[in-house]
Design a protein around this motif. Structure first.
Motif, PDB file in Angstrom:
ATOM      1  N   ASP A   4      57.799  -2.237 -25.858  1.00 44.49           N
ATOM      2  CA  ASP A   4      57.269  -0.699 -25.577  1.00 44.49           C
ATOM      3  C   ASP A   4      56.768  -0.090 -25.764  1.00 44.49           C
ATOM      4  O   ASP A   4      55.891   1.059 -26.014  1.00 44.49           O
ATOM      5  CB  ASP A   4      57.972  -0.732 -24.333  1.00 44.49           C
ATOM      6  CG  ASP A   4      59.043  -0.375 -25.205  1.00 44.49           C
ATOM      7  OD1 ASP A   4      60.068  -0.523 -26.228  1.00 44.49           O
ATOM      8  OD2 ASP A   4      60.748   0.686 -24.244  1.00 44.49           O
ATOM      9  N   LEU A   5      57.498   0.240 -26.960  1.00 47.54           N
ATOM     10  CA  LEU A   5      57.825   1.396 -28.487  1.00 47.54           C
ATOM     11  C   LEU A   5      55.739   0.631 -28.640  1.00 47.54           C
ATOM     12  O   LEU A   5      55.117   2.427 -29.084  1.00 47.54           O
ATOM     13  CB  LEU A   5      58.519   1.879 -29.116  1.00 47.54           C
ATOM     14  CG  LEU A   5      59.920   2.572 -28.947  1.00 47.54           C
ATOM     15  CD1 LEU A   5      60.860   2.089 -30.264  1.00 47.54           C
ATOM     16  CD2 LEU A   5      59.694   3.554 -28.171  1.00 47.54           C
ATOM     17  N   HIS A   6      55.812   0.437 -29.461  1.00 48.51           N
ATOM     18  CA  HIS A   6      54.080   0.079 -29.981  1.00 48.51           C
ATOM     19  C   HIS A   6      53.523   0.255 -29.215  1.00 48.51           C
ATOM     20  O   HIS A   6      52.387   0.443 -29.651  1.00 48.51           O
ATOM     21  CB  HIS A   6      54.481  -1.199 -30.858  1.00 48.51           C
ATOM     22  CG  HIS A   6      53.554  -1.871 -31.662  1.00 48.51           C
ATOM     23  ND1 HIS A   6      52.225  -3.053 -31.222  1.00 48.51           N
ATOM     24  CD2 HIS A   6      53.593  -2.015 -32.995  1.00 48.51           C
ATOM     25  CE1 HIS A   6      51.498  -2.889 -31.787  1.00 48.51           C
ATOM     26  NE2 HIS A   6      52.035  -3.006 -32.647  1.00 48.51           N
ATOM     27  N   ALA A   7      53.720  -0.681 -28.105  1.00 45.51           N
ATOM     28  CA  ALA A   7      52.382  -0.495 -27.337  1.00 45.51           C
ATOM     29  C   ALA A   7      51.466   0.756 -26.331  1.00 45.51           C
ATOM     30  O   ALA A   7      51.107   1.255 -26.438  1.00 45.51           O
ATOM     31  CB  ALA A   7      53.173  -0.997 -26.102  1.00 45.51           C
ATOM     32  N   THR A   8      53.296   1.663 -26.729  1.00 44.73           N
ATOM     33  CA  THR A   8      52.969   2.764 -25.540  1.00 44.73           C
ATOM     34  C   THR A   8      53.005   4.474 -26.934  1.00 44.73           C
ATOM     35  O   THR A   8      51.563   5.078 -26.675  1.00 44.73           O
ATOM     36  CB  THR A   8      54.017   3.789 -25.637  1.00 44.73           C
ATOM     37  OG1 THR A   8      54.751   2.335 -24.129  1.00 44.73           O
ATOM     38  CG2 THR A   8      53.773   4.798 -23.852  1.00 44.73           C
ATOM     39  N   PHE A   9      52.930   4.113 -28.286  1.00 39.63           N
ATOM     40  CA  PHE A   9      53.192   5.459 -28.730  1.00 39.63           C
ATOM     41  C   PHE A   9      51.951   5.237 -30.189  1.00 39.63           C
ATOM     42  O   PHE A   9      53.246   4.716 -31.369  1.00 39.63           O
ATOM     43  CB  PHE A   9      54.566   6.173 -28.602  1.00 39.63           C
ATOM     44  CG  PHE A   9      55.193   6.052 -27.469  1.00 39.63           C
ATOM     45  CD1 PHE A   9      54.385   7.094 -27.078  1.00 39.63           C
ATOM     46  CD2 PHE A   9      56.378   5.818 -27.631  1.00 39.63           C
ATOM     47  CE1 PHE A   9      55.182   7.701 -26.282  1.00 39.63           C
ATOM     48  CE2 PHE A   9      56.753   5.572 -26.456  1.00 39.63           C
ATOM     49  CZ  PHE A   9      56.373   7.358 -26.019  1.00 39.63           C
ATOM     50  N   PRO A  10      51.438   6.145 -30.934  1.00 33.25           N
ATOM     51  CA  PRO A  10      50.762   5.268 -31.801  1.00 33.25           C
ATOM     52  C   PRO A  10      51.527   5.947 -32.650  1.00 33.25           C
ATOM     53  O   PRO A  10      52.151   5.412 -34.181  1.00 33.25           O
ATOM     54  CB  PRO A  10      49.821   5.997 -32.426  1.00 33.25           C
ATOM     55  CG  PRO A  10      49.274   6.724 -30.521  1.00 33.25           C
ATOM     56  CD  PRO A  10      50.409   6.522 -30.016  1.00 33.25           C
ATOM     57  N   VAL A  11      52.527   6.578 -32.968  1.00 35.50           N
ATOM     58  CA  VAL A  11      53.673   7.179 -34.225  1.00 35.50           C
ATOM     59  C   VAL A  11      54.389   6.145 -34.751  1.00 35.50           C
ATOM     60  O   VAL A  11      55.118   5.356 -35.188  1.00 35.50           O
ATOM     61  CB  VAL A  11      54.423   8.350 -33.778  1.00 35.50           C
ATOM     62  CG1 VAL A  11      55.274   8.489 -32.741  1.00 35.50           C
ATOM     63  CG2 VAL A  11      55.380   8.922 -35.260  1.00 35.50           C
ATOM     64  N   ALA A  12      54.951   5.447 -32.869  1.00 36.50           N
ATOM     65  CA  ALA A  12      55.490   4.785 -33.262  1.00 36.50           C
ATOM     66  C   ALA A  12      55.357   2.843 -34.056  1.00 36.50           C
ATOM     67  O   ALA A  12      55.297   2.625 -34.316  1.00 36.50           O
ATOM     68  CB  ALA A  12      55.851   3.559 -31.734  1.00 36.50           C
ATOM     69  N   ARG A  13      53.881   3.002 -32.968  1.00 36.35           N
ATOM     70  CA  ARG A  13      53.018   1.701 -34.345  1.00 36.35           C
ATOM     71  C   ARG A  13      52.748   2.004 -35.789  1.00 36.35           C
ATOM     72  O   ARG A  13      52.805   0.933 -36.914  1.00 36.35           O
ATOM     73  CB  ARG A  13      52.186   1.468 -33.374  1.00 36.35           C
ATOM     74  CG  ARG A  13      51.317   0.921 -32.382  1.00 36.35           C
ATOM     75  CD  ARG A  13      49.868   0.886 -31.930  1.00 36.35           C
ATOM     76  NE  ARG A  13      49.822   1.505 -31.697  1.00 36.35           N
ATOM     77  CZ  ARG A  13      49.319   2.249 -30.302  1.00 36.35           C
ATOM     78  NH1 ARG A  13      50.045   2.316 -29.648  1.00 36.35           N
ATOM     79  NH2 ARG A  13      48.378   3.468 -30.545  1.00 36.35           N
ATOM     80  N   SER A  14      52.504   3.524 -36.002  1.00 32.19           N
ATOM     81  CA  SER A  14      52.988   3.882 -37.434  1.00 32.19           C
ATOM     82  C   SER A  14      53.836   3.382 -38.326  1.00 32.19           C
ATOM     83  O   SER A  14      53.897   2.755 -39.633  1.00 32.19           O
ATOM     84  CB  SER A  14      52.548   4.873 -37.976  1.00 32.19           C
ATOM     85  OG  SER A  14      53.739   5.863 -37.206  1.00 32.19           O
ATOM     86  N   VAL A  15      54.771   3.242 -37.464  1.00 28.10           N
ATOM     87  CA  VAL A  15      56.736   3.607 -38.293  1.00 28.10           C
ATOM     88  C   VAL A  15      56.673   1.726 -38.434  1.00 28.10           C
ATOM     89  O   VAL A  15      56.946   0.965 -39.913  1.00 28.10           O
ATOM     90  CB  VAL A  15      57.277   3.622 -37.233  1.00 28.10           C
ATOM     91  CG1 VAL A  15      59.104   3.002 -38.019  1.00 28.10           C
ATOM     92  CG2 VAL A  15      57.551   4.877 -37.477  1.00 28.10           C
ATOM     93  N   PHE A  16      56.392   0.347 -37.623  1.00 26.90           N
ATOM     94  CA  PHE A  16      56.034  -0.603 -37.489  1.00 26.90           C
ATOM     95  C   PHE A  16      54.896  -1.210 -38.675  1.00 26.90           C
ATOM     96  O   PHE A  16      55.378  -2.410 -39.379  1.00 26.90           O
ATOM     97  CB  PHE A  16      55.685  -1.960 -36.383  1.00 26.90           C
ATOM     98  CG  PHE A  16      57.201  -1.576 -35.165  1.00 26.90           C
ATOM     99  CD1 PHE A  16      58.508  -1.526 -35.487  1.00 26.90           C
ATOM    100  CD2 PHE A  16      56.755  -0.632 -34.092  1.00 26.90           C
ATOM    101  CE1 PHE A  16      59.409  -0.888 -34.604  1.00 26.90           C
ATOM    102  CE2 PHE A  16      58.062  -0.509 -33.119  1.00 26.90           C
ATOM    103  CZ  PHE A  16      59.006  -0.763 -33.333  1.00 26.90           C
ATOM    104  N   GLU A  17      54.002  -1.113 -38.759  1.00 29.55           N
ATOM    105  CA  GLU A  17      52.997  -1.264 -39.581  1.00 29.55           C
ATOM    106  C   GLU A  17      53.638  -0.794 -41.474  1.00 29.55           C
ATOM    107  O   GLU A  17      53.336  -1.174 -42.068  1.00 29.55           O
ATOM    108  CB  GLU A  17      51.607  -0.379 -39.293  1.00 29.55           C
ATOM    109  CG  GLU A  17      50.654  -1.033 -38.229  1.00 29.55           C
ATOM    110  CD  GLU A  17      49.952   0.267 -38.120  1.00 29.55           C
ATOM    111  OE1 GLU A  17      49.097   1.019 -38.598  1.00 29.55           O
ATOM    112  OE2 GLU A  17      48.956   0.321 -36.581  1.00 29.55           O
ATOM    113  N   GLU A  18      54.643   0.279 -41.250  1.00 30.21           N
ATOM    114  CA  GLU A  18      54.680   0.628 -42.613  1.00 30.21           C
ATOM    115  C   GLU A  18      55.642  -0.770 -43.150  1.00 30.21           C
ATOM    116  O   GLU A  18      55.820  -0.519 -44.596  1.00 30.21           O
ATOM    117  CB  GLU A  18      55.642   2.443 -42.486  1.00 30.21           C
ATOM    118  CG  GLU A  18      55.946   2.391 -44.066  1.00 30.21           C
ATOM    119  CD  GLU A  18      56.401   3.747 -43.898  1.00 30.21           C
ATOM    120  OE1 GLU A  18      57.109   4.564 -45.048  1.00 30.21           O
ATOM    121  OE2 GLU A  18      56.287   4.203 -42.692  1.00 30.21           O
TER     122      GLU A  18
END
Length: 339
Positions: A4-18
């Motif tokens: 849900d974090l990945h889908a909702t917040f760009p800053v969270a997506r950047s964490v998972f991508e890193e």
């Protein structure tokens, strides 16, 4: 975990991508869409929990204006969570932390894979005894166990709950004896993949010492004479390799060590404490008590699950404890600080 974090917040997506980039495989895909049995393997679960926890923190910072340096007095985490605390306070980069916990989890799983004995971790609800008294009794029980059996105190979670770790038979015998002495009431076997925080984890502690540059790395193994056609496909994978020791920095607020239950600000102390943590008891309840003696009565618990928040609420019902585990919790947190 973290979908849900990945889908909702760009800053969270950047964490998972890193994290994916650091590990050089799509851990995020395993977390969001993969086989849960594979995700719960220690070498996958540890970086997944770390990634989700830091994603939650980054969202709190960008969406809610939370500033750990201004709003926090101490940072502390339970076991693996100590790495989250180090990243949160700027003492360790996310990339280094993810690499370290991936190695940590792989080394721990490797121990279990190589052992013939079954292992266990069992939570105990204490029967009106003190932690100090329990330790004395446990010390007296250990020498009475059969050879090669282990039962050690792994976690001090509260004044009424501890966890034992070791061999399955050894832990079972210790639990029976503690119950017979009316020191422990209920016992709950924990669904974990390794006997964390006991002497059985010493090989993993050695691996971590090597990663931190505190011990010499082993010499490369000589090439196997086994022909490719006869090599077993089930042979264990080599442990991840960190090319250089990680760099630690001074944290923006003190990090309370699992080993000592005391705040640490000297970055040179963190590597040895993280090595010791692998085989030593997690001093969670004493760490929380240290905070309280310093006048801290408000806690923010961020990360997947509610175990730590529930422990705090049961042990300290008058304290203010906010648990942040998902998007809904983040929105509630934002509404609380911006009514």
């Amino acid at each position: 975990m973290g979908k849900d974090l990945h889908a909702t917040f760009p800053v969270a997506r950047s964490v998972f991508e890193e994290v994916d980039d650091t590990l050089q495989f799509k851990l995020s895909t395993l977390m969001f869409e993969g086989n849960q049995d594979e995700l719960t393997l220690t070498q996958n679960a540890q970086p997944a929990i770390l990634a989700t926890s830091i994603a939650l923190l980054r969202v709190l910072q960008t969406e809610c204006g939370f500033n750990i340096g201004q709003n926090g007095a101490y940072a502390l985490g339970h076991s693996l969570g100590e790495y989250t605390a180090l990243v949160a306070t700027g003492a360790l980069s996310l990339s280094d932390a993810v690499s370290l916990v991936r190695l940590r989890g792989s080394a721990m799983q490797d121990i279990v894979n190589k052992r013939d004995q079954r292992t266990a971790m069992t939570a105990l609800v204490l029967h009106g005894t003190s932690i100090a008294s329990l330790k004395k009794h446990l010390d007296s029980i250990q020498p009475q166990l059969p050879p090669h059996e282990v039962a050690e105190l792994a976690n001090i979670n509260s004044s009424r709950q501890v966890v034992l770790s070791g061999t399955r038979h050894g832990v079972g015998l210790a639990v029976q004896e503690l119950q017979a002495r009316r020191l422990a009431a209920r016992a709950i076997d924990l669904p974990v993949s390794a006997p964390f925080h006991c002497s059985l984890m010493q090989p993993a502690a050695t691996v971590m010492a090597q990663a931190f540059g505190l011990a010499p790395k082993p010499s490369p193994s000589p090439p196997s004479s086994t022909s490719p056609s006869s090599t077993s496909s089930s042979a264990p994978s080599p442990l991840p390799v960190l090319p250089v020791p990680p760099l630690f920095h001074t944290p923006i607020i003190p990090v309370i060590s699992n080993v000592t239950a005391r705040p640490v600000v000297d970055p040179q102390q963190f590597p040895q404490l993280l090595v010791d943590q692998v085989t030593r008891s997690v001093q969670w309840a004493p760490s929380v008590e240290y905070c309280q003696t310093s006048g801290i009565l408000d806690f923010i618990a961020f990360g997947p699950g509610k175990v730590l928040a529930n422990l705090l609420k049961r042990e300290h019902p008058e304290d203010k404890i906010k648990n942040v585990t998902n998007v809904t919790d983040i929105r509630d947190f934002r509404n609380d600080i911006n009514p």
